[in-house]
Design a protein around this motif. Structure first.
Motif: not given
Length: 228
Positions: A133-136, A142-146, A222-228
């Motif tokens: 999902a991240w790679a897409t 990605f939110v759903a998969a995470d 990280n204010p730009a966001g990160a994959g939780g």
């Protein structure tokens, strides 16, 4: 899951129960628009007023959101989830991170002690799906998969109460992650969860808990966001 026509007298309660089941079973997932009022009347074989009453009841309980001119949408998977979502939607992000850290680290530690081979296979599958999902580059995917991956970690704790509480917080946590990562997934913000899975596999509760405890705060830093 097909809707069936109610046959007993308490039609409103039956319709409420059937609509709730469509939500809790996943037939109508969070974020989806439910069938229109005329469609529900036809599917259920009841009067328009009965359908309207049922929809309003579920909206009052926090499962549905009636949006004039757009339709009615699923916003939570249970009454408690709806309450949680409304109550904490505007909470301090650090407080949400602290809650995630507390719940997820405890769950990961228990998962390291109690995980089964089936749990490990599930975690491997969902971790791979999360990476795909991240790679897409699709943030919503990605939110759903995470979220699904983290729910599986909690489920591997085999603590039913913890698992249910975490599930009821799921809608709120997805909103938090969605806001945190923004619309764009940046390669430099990727967060690897493989170490936590390996710690769970190895039965190392301390390492699994430490990994899980840190993820929410890495997002915050990280204010730009990160994959939780």
């Amino acid at each position: 899951m097909a809707l069936t026509s109610p046959r007993r007298s308490a039609l409103s309660d039956q319709v409420i129960a059937q609509l709730r089941n469509q939500i809790t079973s996943g037939e109508w997932p969070v974020g989806s628009r439910i069938p229109t009022e005329p469609e529900l009347v036809e599917q259920l074989g009841v009067a328009r007023n009965t359908v309207r009453e049922a929809v309003r009841a579920l909206a009052h309980n926090g499962l549905l959101d009636i949006r004039q001119g757009s339709g009615t949408y699923v916003v939570a998977t249970s009454e408690l989830a709806g309450v949680m979502h409304r109550r904490f939607a505007d909470a301090n992000p650090r407080h949400i991170a602290e809650l995630r850290s507390t719940l997820e680290s405890s769950a990961a530690e228990l998962a390291a002690e109690r995980r089964t081979e089936r749990d490990l296979k599930q975690l491997d599958t969902l971790l791979a799906r999360r990476e795909e999902a991240w790679a897409t580059g699709d943030a919503e995917q990605f939110v759903a998969a995470d979220a699904t991956f983290h729910q599986a970690v909690v489920a591997a704790s085999h603590n039913e109460v913890l698992t249910e509480i975490y599930a009821d917080l799921g809608d709120l946590l997805r909103d938090w992650l969605r806001d945190d990562i923004g619309r764009e997934l940046r390669p430099e913000n990727h967060m690897d969860h493989a170490r936590m899975v390996e710690a769970i596999r190895a039965g190392d509760g301390d390492a699994a808990a430490a990994e899980a405890a840190g993820y929410p705060f890495m997002c915050l830093r990280n204010p730009a966001g990160a994959g939780g």
